[in-house]
Motif scaffolding. Structure first.
Motif, PDB file in Angstrom:
ATOM      1  N   ILE A  77     -20.747  -6.052   5.895  1.00  0.00           N
ATOM      2  CA  ILE A  77     -20.090  -7.072   5.343  1.00  0.00           C
ATOM      3  C   ILE A  77     -20.258  -6.478   3.707  1.00  0.00           C
ATOM      4  CG2 ILE A  77     -20.523  -9.332   4.112  1.00  0.00           C
ATOM      5  CD1 ILE A  77     -19.318  -9.432   6.810  1.00  0.00           C
TER       6      ILE A  77
ATOM      7  N   LEU B 159     -17.286  -4.990   2.147  1.00  0.00           N
ATOM      8  CA  LEU B 159     -16.492  -5.670   1.538  1.00  0.00           C
ATOM      9  C   LEU B 159     -16.947  -5.766   0.625  1.00  0.00           C
ATOM     10  CD1 LEU B 159     -14.530  -7.529   2.637  1.00  0.00           C
ATOM     11  CD2 LEU B 159     -15.607  -9.874   2.766  1.00  0.00           C
TER      12      LEU B 159
ATOM     13  N   MET C  61     -14.641  -8.615   9.756  1.00  0.00           N
ATOM     14  CA  MET C  61     -14.036  -7.690   8.644  1.00  0.00           C
ATOM     15  C   MET C  61     -12.991  -7.267   9.009  1.00  0.00           C
ATOM     16  SD  MET C  61     -16.535  -6.982   6.693  1.00  0.00           S
ATOM     17  CE  MET C  61     -16.410  -4.980   5.461  1.00  0.00           C
TER      18      MET C  61
ATOM     19  N   ILE D 115      -9.901  -9.337   8.752  1.00  0.00           N
ATOM     20  CA  ILE D 115      -9.998  -9.926   6.954  1.00  0.00           C
ATOM     21  C   ILE D 115      -9.101  -8.440   6.610  1.00  0.00           C
ATOM     22  CG2 ILE D 115     -11.296  -9.059   4.514  1.00  0.00           C
ATOM     23  CD1 ILE D 115     -12.974 -10.730   5.433  1.00  0.00           C
ATOM     24  N   VAL D 116      -9.675  -7.076   7.219  1.00  0.00           N
ATOM     25  CA  VAL D 116      -9.110  -5.305   6.600  1.00  0.00           C
ATOM     26  C   VAL D 116      -7.397  -6.105   7.517  1.00  0.00           C
ATOM     27  CG1 VAL D 116      -9.058  -3.012   6.908  1.00  0.00           C
ATOM     28  CG2 VAL D 116     -11.403  -4.535   6.690  1.00  0.00           C
TER      29      VAL D 116
END
Lengths: 381, 323
Positions: free
Chosen positions: A94, A97, A160, A163-164
């Motif tokens: 995280i 990020l 992740m 999100i990615v």
């Protein structure tokens, strides 16, 4: 088991005993190498050569070590508080990020020396926030931080990916990664430093976050042994009851210690994301969070020991990659075994040789003083 | 009718996917009820799966594979016991170590012995636990409603699946109706009392840890020689941790453990089923969400929104005789 009688001298406690544990771990790892039909001695020589034989070797070794210093410190801070933060992996993920958001948004606008402090803050905050809920659950509800941080590792991985893949990936790219950051999102390398001492580093991704890691190690030392907060954290780790009687807020200390721990893990992301790949890739943490457990146990939760242990593991990582060329039966997964054995012998079995050693010291030393509980062990379960 | 069949298939998949979770969860139950925390379920399962895959490849026998898996898994659990019971080491640290040792060793040995990138060769059906058709399954197949339920859902699983579900009442009986079970629970709550009664705390805990190793071995064998056909690198893929989550979810009770494992197995099956299929109103459910759901549910439970999970009182604490 008979209770040992003599206190070990400091050099034996902090030097000899860990060394014995380490040697045993490596001997058992050597057995595995034998089992797959290679020579452990040749493997060791190849490994050291691969790690320190060239400028690039050293560069890679220190690059990996940077990751492990951060994650090792992350685990160590929690250990001092009597907590076992197994979630460094997720917190670092995280943290990536945070670093990536700074790299993507400000990398084109700011020079690196302005973007870097912001990225440090962003990654640290992101990592700390990811440690907050487990910390809160431990402090408020008494839910075991080990269980919750494991869960959070898995949740982090899922988050992740989504999100990615869904938000940060450029439209025309197939691979699950962000675009390359602008100039300001790329940390300068440390080639000049190694070249300055006569090594020739060309392609290794060693970068300025190595210096940040060393600084973090120093600051953690100051925090733990030279500040009131550090004293409170250690008191908590030694005896939560004593801390309570002394009027130390249990909730507060647990949460603060976990936040610092998460922040250190989060900062690890700077090294691969902004220092090496210059973009956010999936799985960039690659187990470094777990290596931190071995590093912290081996370094006995002391920043100096952690730096040494991190360099050792950096050597194993880099050397392990080199070995794979000459000994196809040995891949980098060998490191995972060594990591496990180090955790077993330096962590879970750390007391195995203590009684023997104490008997030896008792036999040869005149003084018989009562023993003290071991400082580096994670006290509370 | 088509919807009905779809659901039957979904539940069928749920049972298949829950079985290894259930085995590992019950394994953890024995250990943790005796006061020995075990993060190493994952590693023991993985090592067991590898042993099963390797032995089934060499000898072509499923029972031998099962035996090998159990032996390897028990050996690892004895390492855990040696560290955490005999040497009073940190149980969590020991479990973590076992996970890493298993993860690394299976790949290294797999590569060295079979040269297939860490996997074992694909097993023929003769070396696997194949589905068993229960008596009368073919006959009632065409009976509406009940037929498909019996044929698809209840019949046609491997013996290890039935074993897993039979172990639930058995474990309940052992824990709550036998002397061994009473002592096992006592040693997890108040070892000093057990010690005072003249019973060896260490030996009891060792037996609990051996039970744990045994069941993890069966779970591993199921993965490699029943559900799958051979060992694949990192084939447990977090199942040991999901089992741990299920154990907490079930508050360390066997029947509830079965429900928790069925729930998590169902989520897994649903995730596979829904992949790339948009739902009405909701749209496409992200796979990642489904994968994270067991963990999120456990966190919510731990946060106290769904009751309160209280672990065995002496869990995680090595027993030291007072002097």
């Amino acid at each position: 088991m008979s209770q040992p009688f003599a206190k070990l001298p400091a050099w034996a406690d902090y030097g000899l005993l860990p060394l014995i544990n380490l040697v045993v771990a490596f001997l058992v790892a050597g057995l595995v190498v034998l089992l797959v039909g290679e020579s452990p001695i040749d493997a060791a020589i190849l490994m050291v050569k691969g790690a320190f034989g060239s400028g690039d070797g050293v560069g890679y070794t220190l690059y990996y070590a940077t990751n492990f210093i951060f994650t090792g410190l992350c685990v160590a801070i929690a250990f001092h508080c009597g907590l076992f933060n197994i979630g460094g992996e997720g917190q670092a993920y995280i943290g990536g990020l945070g670093a990536a958001l700074v790299g993507l948004s400000l990398g084109d606008v700011l020079p690196w020396w302005l973007a870097f402090p912001l990225a440090i803050a962003a990654s640290a905050i992101a990592g700390a926030l990811w440690a907050l809920i487990p910390a809160w659950l431990q402090a408020k509800r008494g839910s075991h931080v080990v269980i919750t941080t494991i869960m959070f590792n898995f949740i982090a991985a899922s988050i992740m990916v989504s999100i990615v893949v869904n938000f940060l990936r450029p439209a025309n790219v197939q691979a699950p990664e962000t675009r390359v950051f602008g100039e300001g999102g790329q940390l300068p390398g440390l080639g000049w430093l190694l070249n300055g001492i006569g090594l020739d580093m060309r392609s290794a991704p060693l970068n300025i976050s190595f210096l940040l890691a060393l600084l973090a190690a120093f600051l953690v030392w100051v925090l733990i042994w030279r500040t009131k907060l550090g004293y409170e954290i250690r008191t908590m780790g030694f005896s939560p009851k004593a801390a309570r009687y002394a009027g130390i807020g249990e909730m507060r200390i647990i949460i603060i210690a976990m936040l610092i721990s998460g922040a250190l893990a989060g900062m690890m992301a700077l090294n691969p994301v902004m220092g090496a790949q210059h973009r956010l890739q999936l799985d960039f943490v690659a187990g470094a969070g777990f290596v931190g457990i071995a590093v912290a146990l081996m370094g006995r939760s002391h920043p100096f020991g952690i730096v040494l242990a991190a360099i050792l593991f950096g050597m194993l990582y880099q050397g392990g990659a080199e070995i794979a060329f000459d000994m196809p039966n040995i891949s980098r997964d060998m490191i995972v075994i060594i990591q496990g054995l180090v955790i077993l012998f330096a962590g879970a079995l750390e007391h195995m040789f203590r009684p023997t050693l104490q008997r030896i010291f008792h036999a040869f030393g005149p003084k018989a003083t009562p023993i003290q509980p071991n400082a580096a062990a994670p006290g509370r379960q | 009718m088509e919807l009905f069949i779809t659901f039957i298939q979904l539940f069928d998949m749920t049972i298949r996917l829950s079985a290894p979770l259930l085995l590992a969860c019950l394994a953890g139950l024995y250990s943790e009820r005796a006061g020995v925390f075990d993060i190493g379920l994952e590693g023991k399962m993985l090592a067991g799966a590898f042993a099963a895959g390797a032995v089934a490849t060499w000898f072509g026998s499923a029972p031998l594979a099962l035996a090998a898996a159990v032996v390897v898994s028990i050996a690892l659990s004895l390492v855990h016991g040696f560290a955490s019971i005999t040497h009073r080491g940190n149980q969590i640290v020991s479990g973590v170590a076992i996970n890493f040792i298993a993860a690394g060793t299976t790949v290294i040995l797999g590569q060295a012995w079979f040269h297939q990138g860490g996997r074992t060769p694909s097993l023929p059906n003769s070396a696997r636990f194949t589905p068993i058709n229960l008596p009368g399954a073919e006959a009632v197949r065409d009976v509406p409603i009940l037929g498909p339920i019996y044929f698809e859902l209840i019949s046609g699983h491997s013996i290890l699946v039935y074993l897993a579900f039979l172990l639930v009442p058995f474990t309940w009986w052992v824990l709550f109706r036998t002397r061994f079970g009473l002592r096992l629970r006592a040693v997890g709550e108040n070892p000093a009392a057990v010690d005072t009664a003249g019973i060896s705390v260490s030996w009891l805990r060792y037996r609990a840890v051996i039970c744990c190793g045994l069941l993890c071995g069966v779970a591993g064998a199921y993965l490699a020689a029943a559900q799958g056909a051979g060992f694949v690198k990192d084939m447990t893929a977090g199942k040991g941790y999901i089992a741990l989550a299920a154990l907490i979810f079930a508050k360390w009770r066997p029947v509830q453990a079965m429900y928790a494992c069925l729930l998590f197995g169902f989520l897994d099956a649903l995730g596979i089923r829904l992949q790339g299929q948009p739902l009405p109103l909701i749209g496409e459910v992200p796979v990642q969400l489904m994968q994270a759901l067991p963990y999120v549910l456990t966190i919510i439970l731990l946060a106290g929104f769904i009751g309160k999970a209280i672990p065995p009182k002496a869990g995680g604490v090595a027993y030291v005789k007072e002097r």
